[in-house]
Design a protein around this motif. Structure first.
Motif, short mmCIF file in Angstrom:
data_model
loop_
_atom_site.label_atom_id
_atom_site.label_comp_id
_atom_site.label_asym_id
_atom_site.label_seq_id
_atom_site.Cartn_x
_atom_site.Cartn_y
_atom_site.Cartn_z
N SER A 39 69.29 96.26 -5.39
CA SER A 39 69.57 94.94 -4.83
C SER A 39 68.49 93.95 -5.25
N VAL A 40 68.80 92.67 -5.05
CA VAL A 40 67.78 91.65 -5.29
C VAL A 40 66.58 91.91 -4.38
N GLY A 41 66.85 92.28 -3.13
CA GLY A 41 65.75 92.58 -2.21
C GLY A 41 64.90 93.74 -2.70
N GLY A 42 65.55 94.79 -3.18
CA GLY A 42 64.81 95.93 -3.71
C GLY A 42 63.98 95.56 -4.91
N LEU A 43 64.56 94.74 -5.81
CA LEU A 43 63.83 94.29 -6.99
C LEU A 43 62.66 93.40 -6.57
N ALA A 44 62.88 92.53 -5.58
CA ALA A 44 61.80 91.69 -5.07
C ALA A 44 60.70 92.55 -4.45
N GLY A 45 61.09 93.59 -3.71
CA GLY A 45 60.10 94.49 -3.14
C GLY A 45 59.29 95.18 -4.22
N HIS A 46 59.97 95.58 -5.30
CA HIS A 46 59.26 96.22 -6.41
C HIS A 46 58.29 95.26 -7.06
N LEU A 47 58.71 94.01 -7.26
CA LEU A 47 57.83 93.00 -7.84
C LEU A 47 56.64 92.75 -6.92
N ALA A 48 56.90 92.63 -5.63
CA ALA A 48 55.82 92.37 -4.67
C ALA A 48 54.79 93.49 -4.69
N ARG A 49 55.21 94.71 -4.93
CA ARG A 49 54.28 95.83 -4.91
C ARG A 49 53.25 95.76 -6.03
N SER A 50 53.54 94.99 -7.09
CA SER A 50 52.54 94.82 -8.14
C SER A 50 51.40 93.92 -7.70
N VAL A 51 51.57 93.27 -6.56
CA VAL A 51 50.48 92.54 -5.92
C VAL A 51 49.91 93.38 -4.78
N LEU A 52 50.78 93.89 -3.93
CA LEU A 52 50.34 94.64 -2.76
C LEU A 52 49.58 95.91 -3.13
N GLN A 53 50.07 96.62 -4.15
CA GLN A 53 49.47 97.92 -4.48
C GLN A 53 48.05 97.80 -4.99
N VAL A 54 47.71 96.68 -5.58
CA VAL A 54 46.34 96.55 -6.09
C VAL A 54 45.35 96.67 -4.93
N GLU A 55 45.65 96.01 -3.82
CA GLU A 55 44.81 96.16 -2.64
C GLU A 55 44.85 97.58 -2.11
N TRP A 56 46.04 98.16 -2.02
CA TRP A 56 46.15 99.52 -1.50
C TRP A 56 45.34 100.50 -2.34
N PHE A 57 45.43 100.36 -3.66
CA PHE A 57 44.71 101.27 -4.55
C PHE A 57 43.20 101.05 -4.46
N LEU A 58 42.79 99.80 -4.34
CA LEU A 58 41.37 99.51 -4.19
C LEU A 58 40.80 100.13 -2.92
N ASP A 59 41.62 100.23 -1.89
CA ASP A 59 41.17 100.80 -0.62
C ASP A 59 41.29 102.31 -0.57
N GLY A 60 41.87 102.93 -1.61
CA GLY A 60 42.02 104.39 -1.63
C GLY A 60 40.70 105.09 -1.93
N GLN A 61 40.67 106.37 -1.66
CA GLN A 61 39.47 107.17 -1.88
C GLN A 61 39.48 107.74 -3.31
N VAL A 62 38.38 107.54 -4.03
CA VAL A 62 38.25 108.09 -5.37
C VAL A 62 37.24 109.23 -5.36
N ALA A 63 37.47 110.22 -6.24
CA ALA A 63 36.62 111.40 -6.26
C ALA A 63 35.92 111.61 -7.59
N GLY A 64 36.14 110.72 -8.55
CA GLY A 64 35.46 110.84 -9.84
C GLY A 64 36.25 111.58 -10.89
#
Length: 213
Positions: A39-64
């Motif tokens: 759907s358009v909504g699903g596609l919009a959600g996917h597009l939005a995640r390219s902004v939202l996920q950057v924050e989520w990934f930055l806040d994730g735990q890294v182990a090297g």
């Protein structure tokens, strides 16, 4: 490279934020997009995640762990052209989960994340790593991950704009990053001879070597 890719990403993300907030997207939220089964909504959600996920990934735990390159990130994807592959089913599910909040909320979440990222990215070091949360145990350098987000933004800004008949020009710098990454992924996946055929001898392009996504 660090300043350039971060600026390029933020410019493309700003375009996404503006498109997500349009009346055209909200009005057609429940209709089918140009991508079959989404759907358009699903596609919009996917597009939005390219902004939202950057924050989520930055806040994730890294182990090297050894960081995955943006080329590797795409080159190893399997069954990208099959609508019912595990990859595409997972993408649609995550996108619809984000879209469930509705057009106004998704647009505001993306806008707020973009505003924060305009400040935060400038404070992150050149060797900053992020956790790839949907692939547990994997990590990428932040700048490499932002290259993959430029790919996603370039591809799906075009998809969403076409789905709702809205004018939206992807910034040239983001388009250049997307093409560079995807062509490099095609070379990694199929080899230079196959890519040469795809570029210059389509009758010999038996593997559709330039089709990465």
């Amino acid at each position: 490279m660090t300043d350039e890719i971060r600026k390029t990403y933020l410019q493309a993300a700003e375009k996404a934020v503006h498109l997500l907030a349009t009346e055209q997207v909200a009005r057609r939220w429940e209709t089918e997009s140009v991508l079959p089964g989404m759907s358009v909504g699903g596609l919009a959600g996917h597009l939005a995640r390219s902004v939202l996920q950057v924050e989520w990934f930055l806040d994730g735990q890294v182990a090297g762990a050894e960081p995955v390159s943006p080329v590797q990130y795409y080159a190893r994807l399997a069954d990208t052209s099959l609508p019912d592959s595990a990859l595409n089913v997972g993408v649609r599910a995550r996108s619809e989960e984000t879209a469930a909040a509705g057009p106004a909320v998704v647009a505001e979440q993306a806008r707020a994340a973009w505003v924060r990222l305009t400040q935060r990215l400038g404070r992150e070091s050149a060797d900053r790593r992020v956790a790839v949360l949907h692939r547990p145990g994997e990590e990428m350098l932040l700048d490499g991950y932002l290259q993959t987000r430029c790919v996603e933004l370039a591809v799906h800004l075009d998809d969403l704009a076409l789905s709702v008949d809205a004018p939206c020009r992807v910034p040239d710098a983001a388009l250049a990053v997307a093409v560079d990454v995807l062509v490099a992924a095609a070379r990694d996946r199929h080899g230079d001879q196959a890519v040469l055929h795809a570029l210059a001898r389509r009758e010999r392009d038996v593997d559709q070597a330039l089709r990465v996504l």
